[in-house]
Motif scaffolding. Structure first.
Motif, mmCIF file in Angstrom:
data_model
loop_
_atom_site.group_PDB
_atom_site.id
_atom_site.type_symbol
_atom_site.label_atom_id
_atom_site.label_comp_id
_atom_site.label_asym_id
_atom_site.label_seq_id
_atom_site.Cartn_x
_atom_site.Cartn_y
_atom_site.Cartn_z
ATOM 1 N N TYR A 280 12.389 13.923 -12.402
ATOM 2 C CA TYR A 280 13.336 12.954 -11.865
ATOM 3 C C TYR A 280 14.768 13.479 -11.976
ATOM 4 O O TYR A 280 15.573 13.319 -11.057
ATOM 5 C CB TYR A 280 13.201 11.639 -12.627
ATOM 6 N N SER B 41 17.353 14.102 -9.102
ATOM 7 C CA SER B 41 18.643 13.435 -9.205
ATOM 8 C C SER B 41 19.783 14.416 -8.976
ATOM 9 O O SER B 41 20.780 14.110 -8.332
ATOM 10 C CB SER B 41 18.750 12.769 -10.572
ATOM 11 N N ALA C 250 16.718 11.346 -5.826
ATOM 12 C CA ALA C 250 15.915 10.484 -6.688
ATOM 13 C C ALA C 250 16.035 9.029 -6.246
ATOM 14 O O ALA C 250 17.090 8.584 -5.830
ATOM 15 C CB ALA C 250 16.374 10.632 -8.125
ATOM 16 N N VAL D 19 20.260 7.226 -20.580
ATOM 17 C CA VAL D 19 20.715 8.412 -19.844
ATOM 18 C C VAL D 19 20.804 8.206 -18.323
ATOM 19 O O VAL D 19 21.270 9.102 -17.631
ATOM 20 C CB VAL D 19 19.822 9.646 -20.127
ATOM 21 N N GLY E 273 16.274 -3.961 -6.961
ATOM 22 C CA GLY E 273 17.699 -4.235 -7.019
ATOM 23 C C GLY E 273 18.299 -4.597 -5.677
ATOM 24 O O GLY E 273 19.075 -5.537 -5.559
ATOM 25 N N ALA E 274 17.919 -3.880 -4.627
ATOM 26 C CA ALA E 274 18.540 -4.101 -3.321
ATOM 27 C C ALA E 274 17.715 -5.036 -2.442
ATOM 28 O O ALA E 274 18.005 -5.170 -1.266
ATOM 29 C CB ALA E 274 18.732 -2.760 -2.612
ATOM 30 N N PRO F 256 11.008 13.812 -0.811
ATOM 31 C CA PRO F 256 10.502 12.696 -1.611
ATOM 32 C C PRO F 256 11.081 11.337 -1.234
ATOM 33 O O PRO F 256 10.347 10.357 -1.147
ATOM 34 C CB PRO F 256 10.918 13.053 -3.033
ATOM 35 N N ARG F 257 12.398 11.289 -0.977
ATOM 36 C CA ARG F 257 12.956 9.981 -0.712
ATOM 37 C C ARG F 257 12.572 9.467 0.654
ATOM 38 O O ARG F 257 12.444 8.278 0.879
ATOM 39 C CB ARG F 257 14.459 9.975 -0.884
ATOM 40 N N SER G 151 9.275 8.076 0.223
ATOM 41 C CA SER G 151 9.424 6.783 -0.430
ATOM 42 C C SER G 151 9.897 5.730 0.579
ATOM 43 O O SER G 151 9.457 4.577 0.533
ATOM 44 C CB SER G 151 10.416 6.937 -1.575
ATOM 45 N N GLY H 138 19.841 17.127 2.637
ATOM 46 C CA GLY H 138 18.790 16.264 2.098
ATOM 47 C C GLY H 138 19.230 15.479 0.884
ATOM 48 O O GLY H 138 18.457 15.199 -0.008
ATOM 49 N N VAL H 139 20.512 15.151 0.806
ATOM 50 C CA VAL H 139 21.013 14.440 -0.369
ATOM 51 C C VAL H 139 21.739 13.165 0.064
ATOM 52 O O VAL H 139 21.906 12.893 1.244
ATOM 53 C CB VAL H 139 21.977 15.320 -1.201
ATOM 54 N N GLY H 140 22.196 12.426 -0.941
ATOM 55 C CA GLY H 140 22.979 11.218 -0.665
ATOM 56 C C GLY H 140 22.088 10.014 -0.477
ATOM 57 O O GLY H 140 20.879 10.142 -0.335
ATOM 58 N N MET I 119 19.062 2.651 0.068
ATOM 59 C CA MET I 119 18.302 3.153 -1.076
ATOM 60 C C MET I 119 19.250 4.048 -1.846
ATOM 61 O O MET I 119 19.576 5.142 -1.405
ATOM 62 C CB MET I 119 17.116 3.993 -0.601
ATOM 63 N N LYS I 120 19.705 3.562 -2.970
ATOM 64 C CA LYS I 120 20.703 4.332 -3.721
ATOM 65 C C LYS I 120 20.064 5.585 -4.314
ATOM 66 O O LYS I 120 18.862 5.716 -4.390
ATOM 67 C CB LYS I 120 21.270 3.463 -4.832
ATOM 68 N N VAL I 121 20.926 6.482 -4.711
ATOM 69 C CA VAL I 121 20.432 7.688 -5.366
ATOM 70 C C VAL I 121 20.356 7.406 -6.858
ATOM 71 O O VAL I 121 21.305 6.908 -7.453
ATOM 72 C CB VAL I 121 21.391 8.864 -5.137
ATOM 73 N N GLY I 122 19.215 7.702 -7.429
ATOM 74 C CA GLY I 122 19.076 7.535 -8.870
ATOM 75 C C GLY I 122 19.800 8.655 -9.579
ATOM 76 O O GLY I 122 19.719 9.814 -9.178
ATOM 77 N N THR I 123 20.542 8.302 -10.594
ATOM 78 C CA THR I 123 21.186 9.373 -11.344
ATOM 79 C C THR I 123 20.671 9.355 -12.770
ATOM 80 O O THR I 123 20.383 8.310 -13.323
ATOM 81 C CB THR I 123 22.713 9.208 -11.383
ATOM 82 N N ILE I 124 20.531 10.516 -13.294
ATOM 83 C CA ILE I 124 20.121 10.626 -14.684
ATOM 84 C C ILE I 124 20.710 11.939 -15.171
ATOM 85 O O ILE I 124 20.739 12.924 -14.431
ATOM 86 C CB ILE I 124 18.580 10.594 -14.790
#
Lengths: 298, 622
Positions: free
Chosen positions: A95, A99, A104, A184, B161-162, B197-198, B201, B283-285, B582-587
């Motif tokens: 993930y 990300s 992600a 995190v 969430g959305a 992947p997104r 999804s 492929g981002v955002g 669909m927001k981008v998950g950040t970790i």
């Protein structure tokens, strides 16, 4: 507890459960989460309170003590938690890689772990339930239990609840992983909540199947293997729908636990799935009671 | 004394027989009336059933044995009836109620008679076994029935969430109004390895969304998933369609045979990279999920069949609907086409009148003056034919001249201050040219008309629109104006209209337009005779033409524009399905944290269970 107090408690429980059920239905119909939540809490509280009017609490205590005093429980827990930890860590790494790429999906942060956890439960649940009745039959204590001043229903419910408590304990330990994610990242908590709800409902079904099978055999290995096979069929029956058509396909899709888990995984609660799990569990427990009772006249 | 109680008992038993019999006949009568009337809402039916049940219960309380004898046939009838009677559906609430009543009656009847049976003849074991068998069968029957009913009356709750899977009230309205069957075929494959992947999804999201369409479609919407390997199904589908199906599309189909109407929605139309083209290639955002908008407009399109014309004027340096790229407006044009409009160009100088099929006339940022002839054409279109006009004007800076439309707009109560330029502290980016600062892009999040429920801007609450080099659009207050006006978009209080934009320093002074500065104003012709459903001319004026340029992807500009066109053409029902992001998950965790997480989750947590197990083991041993 006096008989009078018992009666009062039973009545309170009996009122709370249907009232809560009506609230749940209204909450679902009018899309009011508050009403739904209040209803759900009323149903659960009603059940708990109702159980206190029976002899379930002392029996449950006995079962839980038996669980947590046996090494098998700890071995099961350790194995499960190691697996869950590995799933979690690898899913977190994947993930975090996605990300970084900006690919992600926030809702899926725990999914990478909870999905394999669910599959693992197909293996773990037979281990939890295999000894519940088989052990009693093998050691002959079932005769004592049957002749004791408790009903068969109370015995089965307390055994089922003991299994559920242990299952919830296993699942509860994985909440530490949610804490890590919270620390995190920025997860979407909706799907996490529904996944845990789905796992609980699924666990109840798994355990009721295990308990039912365990009522028929004195051999624990046979009980666990048969349970495992049944759960696998229940889980995978969706795959069969590719080869059949019409109504059979629809039934397969509906019964399939895979299909059901998928909805919870995406962050949805579908009333059909909740009703299915609860009615299935209830029916299984009823059949178990009848199966145990049949010992008396067979 | 004993005699008295015995006689009372015999009286109550006789009464019990009477009550049971009457109840029995009342129930039968109720069921018969139902069979004839074929309706549950009939008063006679409910009266008979309720009275019958009440009398039977009273009878049972007074004389259990006799009532049970009546209960058995009624119970059997109640169980069988819902399953053989065509009008009463097998799976329905009424069916379940009747069946359950039957089961209770039967069980009660059998239970009372049971003692007799068990007393002699058959061995106890067989009786027990038979009853357990009946019990089990009943429970399994209930299990199946409960689930069949719940499958029919089900609901879903979206906890994401959305609210990714909830369809808007607009779509529900469209689905409610369906009169024919709509078939939606999905050729999107969630497990396709070719998509990132997104996107995969997002396909999953579309599948969930389609379930919602079925749920609210009232049996009119069918959804079919076809896998790419299922050649038989694809051949079958090809036969039904005019255009051959393609992979990664969603097809909305209405009608059959020759009259079939279809809309092929490409996967690329369902999702959109909020960061624009550059983000797409990387492929981002965040991803915007536009599936609902596309599917619903697809349904409307296949049902309505026809298309409506939107004309963009040309010949004065206006924005060209055919132009792609950052400065083009191809995105809003595509948006219009999706909403079932066909977009055309119109050179007014070459025409004697505005075409009769014109649903909306768009004048997007003219740089040169309109001739009086052209203005007369527009004026005649508005006044004589209750026309719909969308005008976008910019400040008159170097290289531009006034459009000449200003007097026409003033006659409708709208004054466009092309001599001024909107300024204010909320500007993100300032351009600098020869010591002059120009506000380039600025955000507008104030939608004054949204509070009054204006259909154009109400869906934009909490959304941002971006403007660039805009001029104030003022409302002229007058009681006898021929139109009611609404300010759709304005700057916040700190904004102002700078009347000396070429100057070196920008400052709010008495010549300037005070904030909040209106940027978009809508006008609706007042009804001279005050009829309720008056259909008059409509005008929307934007103080900026850049808003619809492609470079403003990702903010609500397109929605503002398309909603405006929809309002102008009276398509309010179709408004306001905004894409879901669909927001981008950040970790993110450091290497040190990674080690901690690893030890905690893979070794620590299981370790606790292990240690606890060991402790228990040793305590038990000792």
């Amino acid at each position: 507890m006096t008989g009078r107090a018992r009666q009062l408690i039973a009545v309170a429980g009996l009122i709370a459960v249907p009232a809560g059920a009506v609230l749940v239905a209204v909450g679902f119909g009018y899309e009011s989460r508050v009403v739904l939540l209040v209803g759900a809490v009323a149903v659960v509280l009603g059940c708990v309170v109702g159980l206190f009017s029976t002899k379930v609490p002392p029996l449950l205590g006995r079962e839980l003590a038996a669980y947590f005093q046996s090494p098998i429980a700890y071995v099961t827990a350790t194995v499960f938690l190691v697996l869950a930890g590995v799933f979690f860590f690898s899913s977190l790494e994947r993930y975090s890689m996605l990300s970084e790429k900006g690919q992600a999906v926030p809702g899926e942060v725990m999914g990478g772990m909870l999905w394999p956890v669910m599959v693992t439960m197909i293996f773990i649940c037979p281990l939890i339930t295999m000894r519940l009745l088989s052990e009693e039959v093998r050691s002959g204590t079932i005769e004592v239990l049957m002749t004791a001043p408790v009903t068969d229903f109370e015995v089965i419910i307390s055994k089922f609840l003991a299994g559920l408590v242990f299952y919830a304990y296993l699942l509860g330990m994985t909440l530490i992983h949610v804490l890590v994610v919270w620390r995190v990242g920025n997860p979407d908590y909706g799907p996490i909540i529904t996944m845990y709800l789905g796992l609980l409902l699924l666990g109840a079904m798994f355990l009721s199947v295990g308990l039912f099978v365990s009522a028929f055999t004195r051999n624990q290995i046979v009980a666990s293997v048969v349970t495992f096979v049944l759960l696998m069929i229940l889980f995978m029956i969706d795959g069969a729908s590719g080869y059949v058509g019409g109504a059979v396909k629809d039934v397969c899709g509906f019964v399939s636990l895979y299909r059901q888990s998928d909805t919870f995984y995406k962050g949805m609660v579908d009333s059909r799935h909740v009703v299915y799990s609860l009615s299935f569990t209830g029916a299984m427990l009823f059949l178990t009671v009848r199966a145990v009772e049949s010992r008396k006249w067979r | 004394m004993e005699q008295e109680s015995a006689s009372r008992r015999s009286f109550s038993q006789t009464l019990g027989i009477f009550m049971s019999g009457a109840g029995f006949y009342a129930l039968i009568a109720g069921l018969v009336i139902f069979m004839v009337q074929q309706s549950w809402s009939d008063l006679g039916v409910s009266l008979c059933l309720i009275l019958g049940a009440a009398m039977l219960i009273t009878g049972a309380l007074l004389n259990g044995r006799i009532a049970s004898a009546f209960a058995v046939p009624v119970g059997l009838m109640c169980i069988v009836l819902p399953h053989i009677h065509a009008k009463m559906k097998f799976v329905s609430l009424e069916g379940l109620v009747v069946t359950l009543t039957g089961l209770v009656l039967l069980a009660q009847g059998v239970a009372v008679q049971w003692r007799k049976v068990s007393a002699g003849l058959v061995s106890r074991r067989w009786v027990k076994g038979a009853f357990t068998g009946i019990d089990v069968a009943l429970v399994l029957y209930l299990l199946v029935m409960t689930n069949l009913i719940s499958a029919q009356y089900h609901g879903r709750m979206d906890l994401t969430g959305a609210h990714m899977f909830e369809i808007s009230s607009k779509t529900r309205e469209v689905l409610k109004g369906l009169e024919g069957d709509v078939r939606i075929v999905s050729l999107l494959f969630e497990d396709d390895l070719a998509v990132e992947p997104r996107q995969a999804s997002a396909y999953g999201h579309v599948a969930e969304l389609l379930k919602e369409y079925v749920l609210y479609g009232g049996g009119r919407v069918q959804v079919q998933d076809i896998s790419p390997t299922d050649t038989a199904a694809i051949t079958e589908l090809t036969k039904d369609l005019k255009q051959p199906p393609k992979a990664h599309t969603l097809i909305v189909i209405y009608g059959t045979g020759e009259g079939v109407r279809e809309r092929h929605i490409r996967a690329g139309e369902l999702i959109e990279y909020a960061g624009g083209q550059a983000m797409k290639h990387a492929g981002v955002g965040p991803i915007n999920l536009k599936a609902e908008e596309m599917i619903t407009s697809g349904i409307i399109e296949v049902i309505e069949g026809g298309k409506r014309e939107v004309y963009f004027t040309t010949g004065h340096g206006e924005l060209d609907p055919g132009l792609a790229g950052e400065q083009g407006i191809s995105r809003v044009v595509v948006d219009l086409r999706r909403d079932n409009y066909s977009v055309r160009k119109l050179n007014l100088a070459m025409k004697e009148r505005i075409p009769p099929d014109c649903a909306t006339l768009v004048i997007a940022g003219p740089r040169t003056k309109f001739s009086q002839l052209e203005i007369d054409l527009i004026s005649e279109y508005l006044d004589g034919r209750k026309g719909k006009l969308l005008v976008m004007l910019d400040p008159v800076l170097k290289g531009r001249e006034a459009s000449g439309l200003e007097p026409l707009l003033e006659s409708w109560g709208i004054r466009v201050r092309t001599d001024a330029m909107v300024a204010g502290p909320q500007f993100d980016i300032l351009g600098r040219f020869k010591n002059t600062y120009y506000p380039i892009d600025f955000r507008a999040t104030e939608y004054p008309a949204a509070r009054a429920g204006n259909p154009i801007v109400s869906p934009l609450k909490n959304q941002m629109t971006k403007f660039s080099i805009a001029c104030p659009v003022q409302r002229l207050a007058s009681d006898d104006a021929k139109a009611t006006l609404a300010t759709l978009v304005s700057t916040n209080k700190e904004g102002w209209g700078e009347t000396n934009p070429q100057g070196t320093r920008w400052r709010l002074d008495e010549n300037d337009v005070q904030g909040p500065v209106p940027l978009v104003v809508a006008a609706k012709q007042k009804d001279p005779s005050r009829q309720s459903d008056y259909e008059g001319a409509r005008i929307v004026v934007f103080g900026d033409s850049d808003v619809i340029m492609n470079r403003f992807a990702g903010v609500a500009n397109e929605t503002l524009f398309v909603n405006s066109v929809n309002w102008l053409t009276e398509q309010e029902g179709k408004l306001g399905i905004l894409p879901k992001t669909m927001k981008v998950g950040t970790i993110s965790y450091s290497d040190a944290q990674r080690v901690i997480i690893f030890y905690l989750t893979v070794i620590g947590v299981p370790g606790i269970a292990l240690v606890a197990g060991c402790i228990v083991y040793f305590i038990r041993r000792s």
